[in-house]
Design a protein around this motif. Structure first.
Motif, PDB file in Angstrom:
ATOM      1  N   VAL A   6      -4.976 -34.413 -18.253  1.00  0.00           N
ATOM      2  CA  VAL A   6      -4.323 -33.513 -19.209  1.00  0.00           C
ATOM      3  C   VAL A   6      -2.943 -34.059 -19.546  1.00  0.00           C
ATOM      4  O   VAL A   6      -2.553 -34.124 -20.716  1.00  0.00           O
ATOM      5  CB  VAL A   6      -4.232 -32.074 -18.657  1.00  0.00           C
ATOM      6  CG1 VAL A   6      -3.460 -31.170 -19.604  1.00  0.00           C
ATOM      7  CG2 VAL A   6      -5.628 -31.517 -18.382  1.00  0.00           C
ATOM      8  N   GLN A  39      -3.019 -27.699 -29.006  1.00  0.00           N
ATOM      9  CA  GLN A  39      -4.037 -28.276 -28.137  1.00  0.00           C
ATOM     10  C   GLN A  39      -3.877 -27.798 -26.695  1.00  0.00           C
ATOM     11  O   GLN A  39      -4.863 -27.496 -26.020  1.00  0.00           O
ATOM     12  CB  GLN A  39      -4.005 -29.796 -28.211  1.00  0.00           C
ATOM     13  CG  GLN A  39      -4.500 -30.285 -29.560  1.00  0.00           C
ATOM     14  CD  GLN A  39      -4.347 -31.778 -29.737  1.00  0.00           C
ATOM     15  OE1 GLN A  39      -3.571 -32.438 -29.047  1.00  0.00           O
ATOM     16  NE2 GLN A  39      -5.085 -32.317 -30.679  1.00  0.00           N
ATOM     17  N   TRP A  42      -5.156 -24.312 -26.384  1.00  0.00           N
ATOM     18  CA  TRP A  42      -6.620 -24.318 -26.361  1.00  0.00           C
ATOM     19  C   TRP A  42      -7.139 -24.720 -24.977  1.00  0.00           C
ATOM     20  O   TRP A  42      -8.078 -24.108 -24.451  1.00  0.00           O
ATOM     21  CB  TRP A  42      -7.150 -25.266 -27.440  1.00  0.00           C
ATOM     22  CG  TRP A  42      -8.627 -25.446 -27.451  1.00  0.00           C
ATOM     23  CD1 TRP A  42      -9.575 -24.494 -27.704  1.00  0.00           C
ATOM     24  CD2 TRP A  42      -9.344 -26.661 -27.216  1.00  0.00           C
ATOM     25  NE1 TRP A  42     -10.835 -25.043 -27.637  1.00  0.00           N
ATOM     26  CE2 TRP A  42     -10.718 -26.382 -27.339  1.00  0.00           C
ATOM     27  CE3 TRP A  42      -8.942 -27.964 -26.910  1.00  0.00           C
ATOM     28  CZ2 TRP A  42     -11.703 -27.345 -27.167  1.00  0.00           C
ATOM     29  CZ3 TRP A  42      -9.923 -28.933 -26.750  1.00  0.00           C
ATOM     30  CH2 TRP A  42     -11.284 -28.618 -26.881  1.00  0.00           C
ATOM     31  N   LEU A  43      -6.524 -25.733 -24.373  1.00  0.00           N
ATOM     32  CA  LEU A  43      -6.958 -26.172 -23.040  1.00  0.00           C
ATOM     33  C   LEU A  43      -6.679 -25.121 -21.970  1.00  0.00           C
ATOM     34  O   LEU A  43      -7.321 -25.122 -20.920  1.00  0.00           O
ATOM     35  CB  LEU A  43      -6.260 -27.481 -22.652  1.00  0.00           C
ATOM     36  CG  LEU A  43      -6.652 -28.727 -23.438  1.00  0.00           C
ATOM     37  CD1 LEU A  43      -5.803 -29.921 -22.991  1.00  0.00           C
ATOM     38  CD2 LEU A  43      -8.138 -29.041 -23.306  1.00  0.00           C
ATOM     39  N   SER A  44      -5.748 -24.220 -22.236  1.00  0.00           N
ATOM     40  CA  SER A  44      -5.329 -23.251 -21.213  1.00  0.00           C
ATOM     41  C   SER A  44      -6.226 -22.021 -21.123  1.00  0.00           C
ATOM     42  O   SER A  44      -6.065 -21.226 -20.201  1.00  0.00           O
ATOM     43  CB  SER A  44      -3.891 -22.803 -21.482  1.00  0.00           C
ATOM     44  OG  SER A  44      -3.827 -21.925 -22.595  1.00  0.00           O
ATOM     45  N   ALA A 153     -10.329 -26.910 -18.659  1.00  0.00           N
ATOM     46  CA  ALA A 153      -9.504 -27.813 -19.475  1.00  0.00           C
ATOM     47  C   ALA A 153     -10.119 -29.202 -19.528  1.00  0.00           C
ATOM     48  O   ALA A 153     -10.172 -29.831 -20.593  1.00  0.00           O
ATOM     49  CB  ALA A 153      -8.082 -27.877 -18.921  1.00  0.00           C
ATOM     50  N   LYS A 156     -13.137 -29.356 -21.854  1.00  0.00           N
ATOM     51  CA  LYS A 156     -12.697 -29.380 -23.248  1.00  0.00           C
ATOM     52  C   LYS A 156     -12.121 -30.746 -23.603  1.00  0.00           C
ATOM     53  O   LYS A 156     -12.379 -31.277 -24.683  1.00  0.00           O
ATOM     54  CB  LYS A 156     -11.656 -28.287 -23.504  1.00  0.00           C
ATOM     55  CG  LYS A 156     -12.237 -26.897 -23.548  1.00  0.00           C
ATOM     56  CD  LYS A 156     -11.136 -25.886 -23.788  1.00  0.00           C
ATOM     57  CE  LYS A 156     -11.700 -24.493 -23.944  1.00  0.00           C
ATOM     58  NZ  LYS A 156     -10.641 -23.515 -24.211  1.00  0.00           N
ATOM     59  N   LEU A 157     -11.341 -31.301 -22.690  1.00  0.00           N
ATOM     60  CA  LEU A 157     -10.702 -32.588 -22.939  1.00  0.00           C
ATOM     61  C   LEU A 157     -11.726 -33.687 -23.212  1.00  0.00           C
ATOM     62  O   LEU A 157     -11.497 -34.570 -24.037  1.00  0.00           O
ATOM     63  CB  LEU A 157      -9.825 -32.953 -21.740  1.00  0.00           C
ATOM     64  CG  LEU A 157      -8.744 -33.977 -21.939  1.00  0.00           C
ATOM     65  CD1 LEU A 157      -7.796 -33.564 -23.056  1.00  0.00           C
ATOM     66  CD2 LEU A 157      -7.973 -34.174 -20.647  1.00  0.00           C
ATOM     67  N   THR A 160     -12.501 -34.090 -26.911  1.00  0.00           N
ATOM     68  CA  THR A 160     -11.495 -34.496 -27.894  1.00  0.00           C
ATOM     69  C   THR A 160     -11.832 -35.876 -28.439  1.00  0.00           C
ATOM     70  O   THR A 160     -12.507 -36.672 -27.779  1.00  0.00           O
ATOM     71  CB  THR A 160     -10.080 -34.505 -27.275  1.00  0.00           C
ATOM     72  OG1 THR A 160     -10.039 -35.444 -26.215  1.00  0.00           O
ATOM     73  CG2 THR A 160      -9.690 -33.116 -26.791  1.00  0.00           C
TER      74      THR A 160
END
Length: 169
Positions: A6, A39, A42-44, A153, A156-157, A160
């Motif tokens: 992250v 971003q 969103w990751l949180s 997170a 989701k990462l 990307t």
């Protein structure tokens, strides 16, 4: 993967912001900072889509509570909207809600010595950028303490664009 993934993701964004700033492209640098905050917000969250509420919660929880600035999370949200959508300091909230001030930016050694306007606040662009990166560090501390949040997170990462085989530099 770990919370450092992250941080690495956010650092690439911050490096790009620094490159723009150093080349004299302050407005795009601030725009990219707002995209980075989006971003991170969103990751949180565990939900698929983030909202204004999530942006403001991330800003308040990881930026302003640790590194206060002369503006509120709501004002940063509206500044983000104005800058990203129209390239201006104004958003519709500035016209409809007198409690939301327009944010104007100073840079380098410039500062606002006096502001007699009730509808405008000045912040240093560098403070916003540093606040974002500092916020990422605080966010990483939360991720270390909350494995489920970290896992969300990281999942989701992986989706990307920089994680999907496109050049990241």
């Amino acid at each position: 993967m770990s919370e450092f993934e992250v941080f690495s993701f956010a650092k690439k964004m911050t490096d790009a912001v620094g490159t723009l700033r150093d080349a004299g492209h302050l407005v795009p640098a601030v725009m990219l900072t707002y995209a980075g905050i989006d971003q991170m917000a969103w990751l949180s969250i565990p939900q698929e889509r983030s909202s204004a509420k999530d942006f403001k919660a991330w800003v308040e929880g990881y930026m302003l509570s640790k590194n206060p600035m002369a503006c509120t999370a709501s004002e940063l949200w509206e500044a983000r909207n104005g800058l990203l959508h129209t390239g201006t300091a104004e958003s519709s909230a500035n016209q409809n809600d007198s409690s939301i001030r327009k944010i104007l930016y100073t840079y380098g050694s410039a500062h606002c010595a006096s502001n007699s306007s009730n509808d405008t606040v000045f912040i240093k662009a560098e403070d916003l950028i540093v606040g974002y990166l500092t916020g990422v560090l605080w966010f990483m501390e939360d991720l270390k303490a909350e494995p489920a949040k970290l896992q969300s997170a990281l999942e989701k990462l992986k989706r990307t664009l920089t994680s999907r085989g496109l050049p990241s530099d």
